[in-house]
Design an enzyme around this catalytic site. Structure first.
Site, PDB file in Angstrom:
ATOM      1  N   ARG A 163      56.110  22.532  26.188  1.00 54.39           N
ATOM      2  CA  ARG A 163      55.947  21.927  24.847  1.00 54.39           C
ATOM      3  C   ARG A 163      56.154  22.961  23.735  1.00 54.39           C
ATOM      4  O   ARG A 163      55.497  22.911  22.684  1.00 54.39           O
ATOM      5  CB  ARG A 163      54.566  21.278  24.686  1.00 54.39           C
ATOM      6  CG  ARG A 163      54.238  20.230  25.722  1.00 54.39           C
ATOM      7  CD  ARG A 163      55.025  18.939  25.546  1.00 54.39           C
ATOM      8  NE  ARG A 163      54.495  17.911  26.415  1.00 54.39           N
ATOM      9  CZ  ARG A 163      54.940  17.667  27.654  1.00 54.39           C
ATOM     10  NH1 ARG A 163      55.960  18.352  28.151  1.00 54.39           N
ATOM     11  NH2 ARG A 163      54.393  16.716  28.382  1.00 54.39           N
ATOM     12  N   SER A 238      50.075  12.200  22.792  1.00 55.91           N
ATOM     13  CA  SER A 238      49.026  13.161  23.155  1.00 55.91           C
ATOM     14  C   SER A 238      48.679  13.998  21.932  1.00 55.91           C
ATOM     15  O   SER A 238      49.555  14.646  21.356  1.00 55.91           O
ATOM     16  CB  SER A 238      49.530  14.105  24.250  1.00 55.91           C
ATOM     17  OG  SER A 238      49.981  13.352  25.341  1.00 55.91           O
ATOM     18  N   GLU A 334      48.786  19.367  19.778  1.00 50.19           N
ATOM     19  CA  GLU A 334      50.239  19.305  20.026  1.00 50.19           C
ATOM     20  C   GLU A 334      50.904  18.691  18.798  1.00 50.19           C
ATOM     21  O   GLU A 334      52.019  19.036  18.424  1.00 50.19           O
ATOM     22  CB  GLU A 334      50.502  18.433  21.263  1.00 50.19           C
ATOM     23  CG  GLU A 334      51.980  18.247  21.553  1.00 50.19           C
ATOM     24  CD  GLU A 334      52.236  17.401  22.788  1.00 50.19           C
ATOM     25  OE1 GLU A 334      51.767  17.784  23.878  1.00 50.19           O
ATOM     26  OE2 GLU A 334      52.913  16.366  22.655  1.00 50.19           O
TER      27      GLU A 334
HETATM   28  P1  FAD Z   1      58.521  14.190  13.907  1.00 50.53           P
HETATM   29  O1  FAD Z   1      57.157  13.707  14.187  1.00 50.53           O
HETATM   30  O2  FAD Z   1      59.253  13.573  12.772  1.00 50.53           O
HETATM   31  O3  FAD Z   1      58.476  15.766  13.686  1.00 50.53           O
HETATM   32  C1  FAD Z   1      57.765  16.578  14.572  1.00 50.53           C
HETATM   33  C2  FAD Z   1      57.887  18.039  14.100  1.00 50.53           C
HETATM   34  O4  FAD Z   1      59.228  18.480  14.259  1.00 50.53           O
HETATM   35  C3  FAD Z   1      57.574  18.210  12.619  1.00 50.53           C
HETATM   36  O5  FAD Z   1      56.978  19.475  12.461  1.00 50.53           O
HETATM   37  C4  FAD Z   1      58.928  18.164  11.941  1.00 50.53           C
HETATM   38  O6  FAD Z   1      58.936  18.908  10.744  1.00 50.53           O
HETATM   39  C5  FAD Z   1      59.830  18.794  12.981  1.00 50.53           C
HETATM   40  N1  FAD Z   1      61.173  18.226  13.053  1.00 50.53           N
HETATM   41  C6  FAD Z   1      61.493  16.942  13.359  1.00 50.53           C
HETATM   42  N2  FAD Z   1      62.834  16.803  13.446  1.00 50.53           N
HETATM   43  C7  FAD Z   1      63.353  18.033  13.178  1.00 50.53           C
HETATM   44  C8  FAD Z   1      64.688  18.537  13.112  1.00 50.53           C
HETATM   45  N3  FAD Z   1      65.740  17.767  13.385  1.00 50.53           N
HETATM   46  N4  FAD Z   1      64.857  19.848  12.805  1.00 50.53           N
HETATM   47  C9  FAD Z   1      63.789  20.643  12.561  1.00 50.53           C
HETATM   48  N5  FAD Z   1      62.507  20.223  12.607  1.00 50.53           N
HETATM   49  C10 FAD Z   1      62.310  18.928  12.914  1.00 50.53           C
HETATM   50  N6  FAD Z   1      56.168  13.816  23.491  1.00 50.53           N
HETATM   51  C11 FAD Z   1      56.514  14.334  24.679  1.00 50.53           C
HETATM   52  O7  FAD Z   1      56.898  15.505  24.777  1.00 50.53           O
HETATM   53  N7  FAD Z   1      56.446  13.587  25.817  1.00 50.53           N
HETATM   54  C12 FAD Z   1      56.039  12.296  25.803  1.00 50.53           C
HETATM   55  O8  FAD Z   1      56.001  11.648  26.844  1.00 50.53           O
HETATM   56  C13 FAD Z   1      55.644  11.731  24.554  1.00 50.53           C
HETATM   57  N8  FAD Z   1      55.184  10.466  24.493  1.00 50.53           N
HETATM   58  C14 FAD Z   1      54.790   9.955  23.304  1.00 50.53           C
HETATM   59  C15 FAD Z   1      54.315   8.634  23.266  1.00 50.53           C
HETATM   60  C16 FAD Z   1      53.907   8.073  22.077  1.00 50.53           C
HETATM   61  C17 FAD Z   1      53.375   6.653  22.067  1.00 50.53           C
HETATM   62  C18 FAD Z   1      54.014   8.809  20.882  1.00 50.53           C
HETATM   63  C19 FAD Z   1      53.641   8.194  19.564  1.00 50.53           C
HETATM   64  C20 FAD Z   1      54.484  10.117  20.903  1.00 50.53           C
HETATM   65  C21 FAD Z   1      54.870  10.699  22.114  1.00 50.53           C
HETATM   66  N9  FAD Z   1      55.353  12.028  22.189  1.00 50.53           N
HETATM   67  C22 FAD Z   1      55.742  12.552  23.392  1.00 50.53           C
HETATM   68  C23 FAD Z   1      55.412  12.860  20.983  1.00 50.53           C
HETATM   69  C24 FAD Z   1      56.717  12.647  20.143  1.00 50.53           C
HETATM   70  O9  FAD Z   1      57.291  11.416  20.417  1.00 50.53           O
HETATM   71  C25 FAD Z   1      57.738  13.734  20.404  1.00 50.53           C
HETATM   72  O10 FAD Z   1      57.212  15.003  20.101  1.00 50.53           O
HETATM   73  C26 FAD Z   1      59.011  13.540  19.572  1.00 50.53           C
HETATM   74  O11 FAD Z   1      59.997  14.457  19.974  1.00 50.53           O
HETATM   75  C27 FAD Z   1      58.788  13.675  18.072  1.00 50.53           C
HETATM   76  O12 FAD Z   1      59.972  13.261  17.431  1.00 50.53           O
HETATM   77  P2  FAD Z   1      59.987  12.824  15.920  1.00 50.53           P
HETATM   78  O13 FAD Z   1      61.414  12.641  15.515  1.00 50.53           O
HETATM   79  O14 FAD Z   1      59.109  11.672  15.704  1.00 50.53           O
HETATM   80  O15 FAD Z   1      59.397  14.124  15.241  1.00 50.53           O
HETATM   81  P1  NAP Z   2      49.042  11.330  33.756  1.00 49.95           P
HETATM   82  O1  NAP Z   2      50.142  10.931  34.663  1.00 49.95           O
HETATM   83  O2  NAP Z   2      47.772  10.543  33.704  1.00 49.95           O
HETATM   84  O3  NAP Z   2      48.674  12.860  34.022  1.00 49.95           O
HETATM   85  C1  NAP Z   2      47.673  13.512  33.254  1.00 49.95           C
HETATM   86  C2  NAP Z   2      48.119  14.943  33.019  1.00 49.95           C
HETATM   87  O4  NAP Z   2      48.204  15.609  34.264  1.00 49.95           O
HETATM   88  C3  NAP Z   2      49.473  14.971  32.371  1.00 49.95           C
HETATM   89  O5  NAP Z   2      49.311  15.489  31.085  1.00 49.95           O
HETATM   90  C4  NAP Z   2      50.326  15.837  33.275  1.00 49.95           C
HETATM   91  O6  NAP Z   2      50.852  16.993  32.638  1.00 49.95           O
HETATM   92  C5  NAP Z   2      49.432  16.290  34.403  1.00 49.95           C
HETATM   93  N1  NAP Z   2      50.063  15.939  35.687  1.00 49.95           N
HETATM   94  C6  NAP Z   2      49.949  14.771  36.366  1.00 49.95           C
HETATM   95  N2  NAP Z   2      50.640  14.832  37.517  1.00 49.95           N
HETATM   96  C7  NAP Z   2      51.224  16.046  37.547  1.00 49.95           C
HETATM   97  C8  NAP Z   2      52.051  16.701  38.479  1.00 49.95           C
HETATM   98  N3  NAP Z   2      52.429  16.113  39.613  1.00 49.95           N
HETATM   99  N4  NAP Z   2      52.479  17.952  38.189  1.00 49.95           N
HETATM  100  C9  NAP Z   2      52.114  18.553  37.045  1.00 49.95           C
HETATM  101  N5  NAP Z   2      51.323  17.989  36.133  1.00 49.95           N
HETATM  102  C10 NAP Z   2      50.871  16.752  36.370  1.00 49.95           C
HETATM  103  O7  NAP Z   2      49.610  11.425  32.259  1.00 49.95           O
HETATM  104  P2  NAP Z   2      49.954  10.277  31.230  1.00 49.95           P
HETATM  105  O8  NAP Z   2      49.116  10.455  30.042  1.00 49.95           O
HETATM  106  O9  NAP Z   2      50.031   8.939  31.891  1.00 49.95           O
HETATM  107  O10 NAP Z   2      51.427  10.696  30.805  1.00 49.95           O
HETATM  108  C11 NAP Z   2      52.475  10.603  31.730  1.00 49.95           C
HETATM  109  C12 NAP Z   2      53.578  11.557  31.324  1.00 49.95           C
HETATM  110  O11 NAP Z   2      54.043  11.240  30.006  1.00 49.95           O
HETATM  111  C13 NAP Z   2      53.118  13.020  31.280  1.00 49.95           C
HETATM  112  O12 NAP Z   2      54.168  13.822  31.726  1.00 49.95           O
HETATM  113  C14 NAP Z   2      52.834  13.259  29.822  1.00 49.95           C
HETATM  114  O13 NAP Z   2      53.083  14.601  29.445  1.00 49.95           O
HETATM  115  C15 NAP Z   2      53.842  12.340  29.144  1.00 49.95           C
HETATM  116  N6  NAP Z   2      53.290  11.869  27.861  1.00 49.95           N
HETATM  117  C16 NAP Z   2      53.303  12.755  26.827  1.00 49.95           C
HETATM  118  C17 NAP Z   2      52.825  12.367  25.599  1.00 49.95           C
HETATM  119  C18 NAP Z   2      52.893  13.306  24.439  1.00 49.95           C
HETATM  120  O14 NAP Z   2      52.689  12.894  23.315  1.00 49.95           O
HETATM  121  N7  NAP Z   2      53.185  14.572  24.655  1.00 49.95           N
HETATM  122  C19 NAP Z   2      52.312  11.096  25.405  1.00 49.95           C
HETATM  123  C20 NAP Z   2      52.281  10.243  26.491  1.00 49.95           C
HETATM  124  C21 NAP Z   2      52.785  10.643  27.726  1.00 49.95           C
HETATM  125  P3  NAP Z   2      52.217  16.982  31.745  1.00 49.95           P
HETATM  126  O15 NAP Z   2      51.788  16.390  30.447  1.00 49.95           O
HETATM  127  O16 NAP Z   2      52.529  18.429  31.670  1.00 49.95           O
HETATM  128  O17 NAP Z   2      53.255  16.186  32.430  1.00 49.95           O
END
Ligand code: FAD
Ligand code: NAP
Length: 338
Positions: A163, A238, A334
């Site tokens: 991340r 998250s 995050e």
């Molecule tokens: P924004 O929220 O608009 O911006 C995020 C940051 O990046 C800000 O600081 C902004 O200034 C900067 N930024 C945005 N675009 C640019 C650009 N083009 N150049 C420079 N800076 C920029 N994330 C995960 O990693 N895994 C997931 O599974 C995941 N699941 C999610 C599920 C839900 C329901 C939600 C709401 C979010 C989830 N996220 C997840 C978080 C999010 O979707 C990601 O981080 C996504 O990449 C953010 O994109 P955005 O365009 O909305 O960024």
């Molecule tokens: P989950 O499957 O309930 O797992 C909980 C946490 O345990 C996750 O954060 C994941 O880490 C870790 N994990 C589970 N199984 C793993 C494995 N086999 N190896 C390594 N790490 C493991 O999580 P969830 O909330 O339903 O989300 C599912 C996936 O979507 C995850 O990968 C999560 O990162 C992603 N997600 C991200 C966001 C976001 O905003 N960043 C939001 C929703 C979902 P990791 O997060 O490192 O995978």
């Protein structure tokens, strides 16, 4: 280029928070970007936004909010096994994944249904279900805000981590990511099925040899069953990162909490599940005013309607404190807090 003053950002952030932007600019192409640079906007207080799905706005923004809306998904080159594709920063990430699947290009299917834009995807090296953007990332082109020039970043120059990327660290706020290229497979796709419920869902459907489209469908099904849809309940996914701790500390925690989930991380470190830690502190499903920790995933903080950003931030601080007290672990957001 569209420009608004004193404009609500409620539809520009997935928490649905009502903060206002003193100035809001919608950037559709390179000329718009260069025009903003010529006006000196990037030398003033500003915020770059994609889909607003990884931000928390704690107050009105008394500067320039620049929303990236450039579009385009295209094939750059192709050989026998691989294709290079390019997505404009303003493209919705999920539509890029769907476009790749329609062409039978593999590598990003586990990243289906992640909100936000393609341009933000490398920012925090988005990841889900055992796959990260860095696994198929090729290069990106970014706009240097100070000089007004474009520069290409290779994979190694992006310094991807869990991340993390160079754009959240050494080069924080220096560049606007404008186009992102990926190397995707065209055949012999390498599937990642071991993570979470993917295998179970496929088995329930009687699918023993899944294709990339079926993997994406399974991921979408799991996500829809578990995560709140921001269109219905405001959230930014998250809220905290999963903490990565030293092995010694992890061993100590394991002795005290034998059921604590732990996963191997880079450099012999150990990744803890932030959602589990928060749940153990009693926050899962808890409602505080119009805010709360989601009932199915405590790591997702939500706006049930009418919350302010500062109320959500206060909830986050309270959660941080109780996790610190119970486990001695400091959770880091995050989500980008403004
Ligand atoms: P924004 O929220 O608009 O911006 C995020 C940051 O990046 C800000 O600081 C902004 O200034 C900067 N930024 C945005 N675009 C640019 C650009 N083009 N150049 C420079 N800076 C920029 N994330 C995960 O990693 N895994 C997931 O599974 C995941 N699941 C999610 C599920 C839900 C329901 C939600 C709401 C979010 C989830 N996220 C997840 C978080 C999010 O979707 C990601 O981080 C996504 O990449 C953010 O994109 P955005 O365009 O909305 O960024
Ligand atoms: P989950 O499957 O309930 O797992 C909980 C946490 O345990 C996750 O954060 C994941 O880490 C870790 N994990 C589970 N199984 C793993 C494995 N086999 N190896 C390594 N790490 C493991 O999580 P969830 O909330 O339903 O989300 C599912 C996936 O979507 C995850 O990968 C999560 O990162 C992603 N997600 C991200 C966001 C976001 O905003 N960043 C939001 C929703 C979902 P990791 O997060 O490192 O995978």
């Amino acid at each position: 280029m569209q420009h608004f003053t004193n404009h609500s950002l409620s539809t520009y952030n997935t928490f649905g928070l009502p903060a206002k932007a003193q100035n809001l600019w919608l950037v559709a192409n390179e000329d718009d970007l260069l025009a903003l640079h010529a006006k000196g906007i990037f030398a003033q207080k500003h915020l770059i936004l994609g889909g607003g799905s990884n931000i928390l706005l704690t107050r009105d923004f008394d500067g320039h909010v620049v929303v990236l809306q450039n579009s385009g998904k295209r094939i750059i080159g192709q050989d026998e096994n691989e294709v290079e594709v390019q997505f404009a920063a303003g493209e919705r990430w999920h539509t890029c994944v769907m476009w790749a699947l329609q062409h039978n290009f593999g590598g990003i299917e586990n990243l289906a249904l992640i909100p936000g834009t393609a341009g933000a995807a490398p920012m925090q090296n988005i990841g889900a279900y055992g796959v990260e953007v860095k696994d198929s990332f090729k290069q990106l082109r970014a706009f240097h805000k100070a000089s007004g020039e474009f520069r290409t970043f290779s994979h190694s120059q992006c310094a991807f981590g869990y991340r993390e990327s160079v754009f959240k660290n050494e080069l924080k706020d220096a560049y606007i990511i404008w186009e992102v290229n990926f190397a995707l497979s065209t055949q012999n796709h390498k599937l990642h099925l071991a993570y979470g419920a993917i295998n179970t869902v496929l088995q329930q459907k009687g699918i023993t040899a899944p294709n990339i489209q079926q993997v994406a469908e399974a991921v979408i099904e799991i996500r829809q069953s578990k995560l709140p849809d921001p269109a219905k309940i405001g959230n930014s996914g998250s809220f905290f990162k999963n903490p990565v701790v030293d092995a010694d500390f992890a061993e100590k925690l394991k002795r005290e909490h034998t059921d604590m989930p732990m996963y191997a991380a880079e450099d012999g470190k150990v990744k803890l599940a932030a959602g589990w830690l928060i749940e153990q502190c009693g926050w899962k499903g808890k409602v505080v005013g119009a805010t709360g920790a989601h009932k199915q995933q405590a790591l997702v903080l939500v706006n049930y309607g009418g919350a302010t950003g500062s109320e959500i931030w206060q909830l986050a601080i309270n959660i941080q404190q109780s996790v610190k007290e119970k486990f001695g672990v400091q959770l880091q957001p995050e989500v980008n807090v403004y």
